[in-house]
Design a protein around this motif. Structure first.
Motif, PDB file in Angstrom:
ATOM      1  N   ALA A 141       0.834  -1.204   0.000  1.00 46.96           N
ATOM      2  CA  ALA A 141       0.000   0.000   0.000  1.00 46.96           C
ATOM      3  C   ALA A 141       0.874   1.261   0.000  1.00 46.96           C
ATOM      4  CB  ALA A 141      -0.933  -0.006   1.211  1.00 46.96           C
ATOM      5  N   CYS A 142       1.965   1.233   0.764  1.00 48.28           N
ATOM      6  CA  CYS A 142       2.883   2.371   0.783  1.00 48.28           C
ATOM      7  C   CYS A 142       3.449   2.623  -0.606  1.00 48.28           C
ATOM      8  CB  CYS A 142       4.018   2.125   1.776  1.00 48.28           C
ATOM      9  SG  CYS A 142       3.525   2.151   3.518  1.00 48.28           S
ATOM     10  N   ASP A 143       3.835   1.560  -1.295  1.00 54.27           N
ATOM     11  CA  ASP A 143       4.365   1.692  -2.654  1.00 54.27           C
ATOM     12  C   ASP A 143       3.300   2.221  -3.606  1.00 54.27           C
ATOM     13  OD1 ASP A 143       6.743   0.686  -1.709  1.00 54.27           O
ATOM     14  OD2 ASP A 143       6.367  -1.367  -2.407  1.00 54.27           O
ATOM     15  N   LEU A 144       2.092   1.693  -3.492  1.00 50.44           N
ATOM     16  CA  LEU A 144       1.008   2.085  -4.388  1.00 50.44           C
ATOM     17  C   LEU A 144       0.632   3.550  -4.218  1.00 50.44           C
ATOM     18  CD1 LEU A 144      -1.205   1.307  -6.443  1.00 50.44           C
ATOM     19  CD2 LEU A 144      -2.632   0.617  -4.494  1.00 50.44           C
ATOM     20  N   TYR A 145       0.580   4.029  -2.967  1.00 52.56           N
ATOM     21  CA  TYR A 145       0.140   5.394  -2.700  1.00 52.56           C
ATOM     22  C   TYR A 145       1.280   6.413  -2.775  1.00 52.56           C
ATOM     23  CZ  TYR A 145      -3.859   2.829  -0.742  1.00 52.56           C
ATOM     24  OH  TYR A 145      -4.922   1.973  -0.549  1.00 52.56           O
ATOM     25  N   GLY A 146       2.500   5.941  -3.017  1.00 51.18           N
ATOM     26  CA  GLY A 146       3.623   6.866  -3.139  1.00 51.18           C
ATOM     27  C   GLY A 146       4.077   7.461  -1.827  1.00 51.18           C
ATOM     28  N   ASP A 180       9.779   6.838   1.953  1.00 53.92           N
ATOM     29  CA  ASP A 180      10.415   5.763   2.719  1.00 53.92           C
ATOM     30  C   ASP A 180      10.372   6.045   4.215  1.00 53.92           C
ATOM     31  OD1 ASP A 180      10.980   4.451   0.379  1.00 53.92           O
ATOM     32  OD2 ASP A 180      13.063   5.119   0.253  1.00 53.92           O
ATOM     33  N   ALA A 181      10.594   7.313   4.606  1.00 53.80           N
ATOM     34  CA  ALA A 181      10.606   7.663   6.034  1.00 53.80           C
ATOM     35  C   ALA A 181       9.235   7.426   6.659  1.00 53.80           C
ATOM     36  CB  ALA A 181      11.029   9.114   6.217  1.00 53.80           C
ATOM     37  N   GLU A 182       8.172   7.836   5.953  1.00 55.48           N
ATOM     38  CA  GLU A 182       6.831   7.652   6.488  1.00 55.48           C
ATOM     39  C   GLU A 182       6.410   6.186   6.417  1.00 55.48           C
ATOM     40  OE1 GLU A 182       4.854  12.016   5.758  1.00 55.48           O
ATOM     41  OE2 GLU A 182       4.634  10.519   4.187  1.00 55.48           O
ATOM     42  N   ALA A 183       6.824   5.498   5.365  1.00 56.66           N
ATOM     43  CA  ALA A 183       6.499   4.078   5.242  1.00 56.66           C
ATOM     44  C   ALA A 183       7.093   3.291   6.406  1.00 56.66           C
ATOM     45  CB  ALA A 183       7.018   3.531   3.913  1.00 56.66           C
ATOM     46  N   GLU A 184       8.279   3.682   6.841  1.00 54.93           N
ATOM     47  CA  GLU A 184       8.918   2.999   7.963  1.00 54.93           C
ATOM     48  C   GLU A 184       8.072   3.117   9.233  1.00 54.93           C
ATOM     49  OE1 GLU A 184      13.133   3.159  10.473  1.00 54.93           O
ATOM     50  OE2 GLU A 184      12.898   4.274   8.607  1.00 54.93           O
ATOM     51  N   ILE A 185       7.481   4.303   9.441  1.00 55.07           N
ATOM     52  CA  ILE A 185       6.654   4.514  10.627  1.00 55.07           C
ATOM     53  C   ILE A 185       5.342   3.748  10.491  1.00 55.07           C
ATOM     54  CG2 ILE A 185       5.541   6.238  12.082  1.00 55.07           C
ATOM     55  CD1 ILE A 185       7.607   8.260  11.054  1.00 55.07           C
ATOM     56  N   VAL A 186       4.766   3.735   9.291  1.00 53.53           N
ATOM     57  CA  VAL A 186       3.523   2.995   9.056  1.00 53.53           C
ATOM     58  C   VAL A 186       3.725   1.506   9.322  1.00 53.53           C
ATOM     59  CG1 VAL A 186       1.841   2.332   7.319  1.00 53.53           C
ATOM     60  CG2 VAL A 186       2.640   4.674   7.410  1.00 53.53           C
ATOM     61  N   ILE A 187       4.816   0.980   8.846  1.00 48.04           N
ATOM     62  CA  ILE A 187       5.095  -0.443   9.052  1.00 48.04           C
ATOM     63  C   ILE A 187       5.329  -0.743  10.531  1.00 48.04           C
ATOM     64  CG2 ILE A 187       6.797  -2.260   8.566  1.00 48.04           C
ATOM     65  CD1 ILE A 187       7.048  -0.993   5.748  1.00 48.04           C
ATOM     66  N   ALA A 188       5.929   0.226  11.244  1.00 44.53           N
ATOM     67  CA  ALA A 188       6.088   0.060  12.688  1.00 44.53           C
ATOM     68  C   ALA A 188       4.728  -0.024  13.374  1.00 44.53           C
ATOM     69  CB  ALA A 188       6.900   1.215  13.265  1.00 44.53           C
ATOM     70  N   LEU A 189       3.759   0.749  12.894  1.00 42.62           N
ATOM     71  CA  LEU A 189       2.393   0.662  13.417  1.00 42.62           C
ATOM     72  C   LEU A 189       1.823  -0.733  13.195  1.00 42.62           C
ATOM     73  CD1 LEU A 189       0.537   3.962  12.412  1.00 42.62           C
ATOM     74  CD2 LEU A 189       0.979   3.125  14.710  1.00 42.62           C
ATOM     75  N   ALA A 190       2.037  -1.256  11.988  1.00 43.90           N
ATOM     76  CA  ALA A 190       1.520  -2.592  11.667  1.00 43.90           C
ATOM     77  C   ALA A 190       2.113  -3.640  12.597  1.00 43.90           C
ATOM     78  CB  ALA A 190       1.835  -2.927  10.208  1.00 43.90           C
ATOM     79  N   ARG A 191       3.380  -3.493  12.930  1.00 43.39           N
ATOM     80  CA  ARG A 191       4.033  -4.469  13.794  1.00 43.39           C
ATOM     81  C   ARG A 191       3.603  -4.343  15.254  1.00 43.39           C
ATOM     82  NH1 ARG A 191       9.721  -3.676  10.579  1.00 43.39           N
ATOM     83  NH2 ARG A 191       9.394  -5.347   9.061  1.00 43.39           N
ATOM     84  N   GLN A 192       3.017  -3.189  15.615  1.00 47.34           N
ATOM     85  CA  GLN A 192       2.564  -2.981  16.984  1.00 47.34           C
ATOM     86  C   GLN A 192       1.116  -3.419  17.187  1.00 47.34           C
ATOM     87  OE1 GLN A 192       3.388   1.177  17.879  1.00 47.34           O
ATOM     88  NE2 GLN A 192       5.083   0.546  19.167  1.00 47.34           N
ATOM     89  N   ALA A 193       0.540  -4.063  16.194  1.00 47.53           N
ATOM     90  CA  ALA A 193      -0.891  -4.365  16.229  1.00 47.53           C
ATOM     91  C   ALA A 193      -1.313  -5.239  17.402  1.00 47.53           C
ATOM     92  CB  ALA A 193      -1.321  -5.022  14.920  1.00 47.53           C
ATOM     93  N   ASN A 194      -0.404  -5.987  17.977  1.00 46.83           N
ATOM     94  CA  ASN A 194      -0.785  -6.899  19.050  1.00 46.83           C
ATOM     95  C   ASN A 194      -0.177  -6.557  20.405  1.00 46.83           C
ATOM     96  OD1 ASN A 194      -2.449  -8.832  17.564  1.00 46.83           O
ATOM     97  ND2 ASN A 194      -0.573  -9.183  16.418  1.00 46.83           N
ATOM     98  N   VAL A 195       0.300  -5.321  20.554  1.00 45.24           N
ATOM     99  CA  VAL A 195       0.795  -4.908  21.863  1.00 45.24           C
ATOM    100  C   VAL A 195      -0.366  -4.415  22.719  1.00 45.24           C
ATOM    101  CG1 VAL A 195       3.066  -4.291  20.969  1.00 45.24           C
ATOM    102  CG2 VAL A 195       1.278  -2.552  21.097  1.00 45.24           C
TER     103      VAL A 195
END
Length: 292
Positions: free
Chosen positions: A61-66, A69-84
């Motif tokens: 989705a990050c690639d598709l929406y343009g 890289d800096a913001e994509a890194e934070i978005v992916i960090a959110l995804a990895r925090q989904a079960n905390v």
């Protein structure tokens, strides 16, 4: 709350995905086609309903929406925090400044309750007061400072807009009224603005005077309780969140026991504070003292 952890990172992730999909000019159906997932799956992802978030889907989705890289890194960090169970940010993670995860959360709330022991609440700060906080030395980046002012002003629209403004309940320590940001003249103008804002029907402002001591025998740092409204059946649209701001880590709490503790603490502080009229009188009195 279930044992799968906090739903807040998933909801925040969904807000960002909707925002960027909209900026990219794509319908939900078209984005789902390009991501090669079902439209209902993307809808659940954007609403934060997925029990598990697939990092590869977020990267796509990050690639598709343009997304950068800096913001994509934070978005992916959110995804990895989904079960905390407790969502948090380290101070170093708060870049770029327009990506602050709190901003979208605040914008979605219908009611805010905050205690501020040292600073004027951000939603009630004047531009000069903000500059006094973020541009205290000649080495500070003027453009960065202007961005902080712009972001604060955008946030303030939540409580000043004409149509369904957010309800704000705030208790401010007397120390916040006396501590100078910028100059005495800036503080006088800030306090006059604060008093004027407290007359709005959606803003309830009270001052905790020095004479009140320490409600419940503790010295609390700043916190915000965010409520998101209810459905037609009375169920909460989203769970209440407590945001606790720190110098190195910001905490987002959803556990019912944590939320209740902060509700109780806020109530105790509010009961110890001056009423709204006496608070406004004290604010204006201290504004005059700054100019003396």
């Amino acid at each position: 709350m279930s044992d799968t952890g906090s739903t807040l990172p998933r909801r925040q992730l969904g807000r960002y995905l909707i925002d960027w999909r909209t900026r990219a000019g794509m319908s939900q159906q078209r984005a789902a086609e390009l991501l090669e997932i079902g439209s209902s799956s993307l809808q659940r992802l954007e609403r934060g309903l997925n029990g598990r978030v697939q990092v590869r889907e977020i990267q796509a989705a990050c690639d598709l929406y343009g997304i950068s890289d800096a913001e994509a890194e934070i978005v992916i960090a959110l995804a990895r925090q989904a079960n905390v169970k407790t969502w948090w940010y380290k101070a170093a993670d708060r870049v770029p400044i327009h990506f602050d995860g709190y901003i979208k959360l605040e914008a979605a709330a219908v009611e805010l309750r905050t205690y501020q022991p040292e600073l004027i609440p951000g939603l009630l700060q004047t531009p000069d007061y903000i500059r006094g906080l973020f541009c205290a030395s000649p080495e500070d980046d003027a453009a960065e400072c202007d961005r902080w002012v712009q972001i604060k002003e955008q946030r303030q629209n939540n409580v000043t807009r004409r149509h369904r403004p957010t309800d704000l309940f705030a208790v401010v320590s007397e120390a916040a009224l006396r501590r100078v940001s910028g100059s005495p003249q800036v503080m006088a103008a800030q306090l006059r603005h604060l008093a004027d804002m407290s007359t709005r029907p959606n803003i309830a402002l009270r001052v905790l005077p020095f004479s009140a001591g320490f409600p419940r025998g503790v010295s609390s740092g700043p916190f915000m309780i965010l409520t998101f409204g209810s459905t037609a059946t009375g169920a909460p649209i989203e769970p209440t969140v407590v945001y606790v701001e720190g110098s190195t880590i910001d905490m987002y709490l959803e556990e019912s026991i944590d939320v209740q503790r902060y509700h109780d603490l806020y109530t105790a502080i509010e009961h110890a504070a001056l009423d709204s009229v006496a608070s406004r009188d004290l604010i204006r009195k201290i504004a005059r003292e700054h100019m003396a």
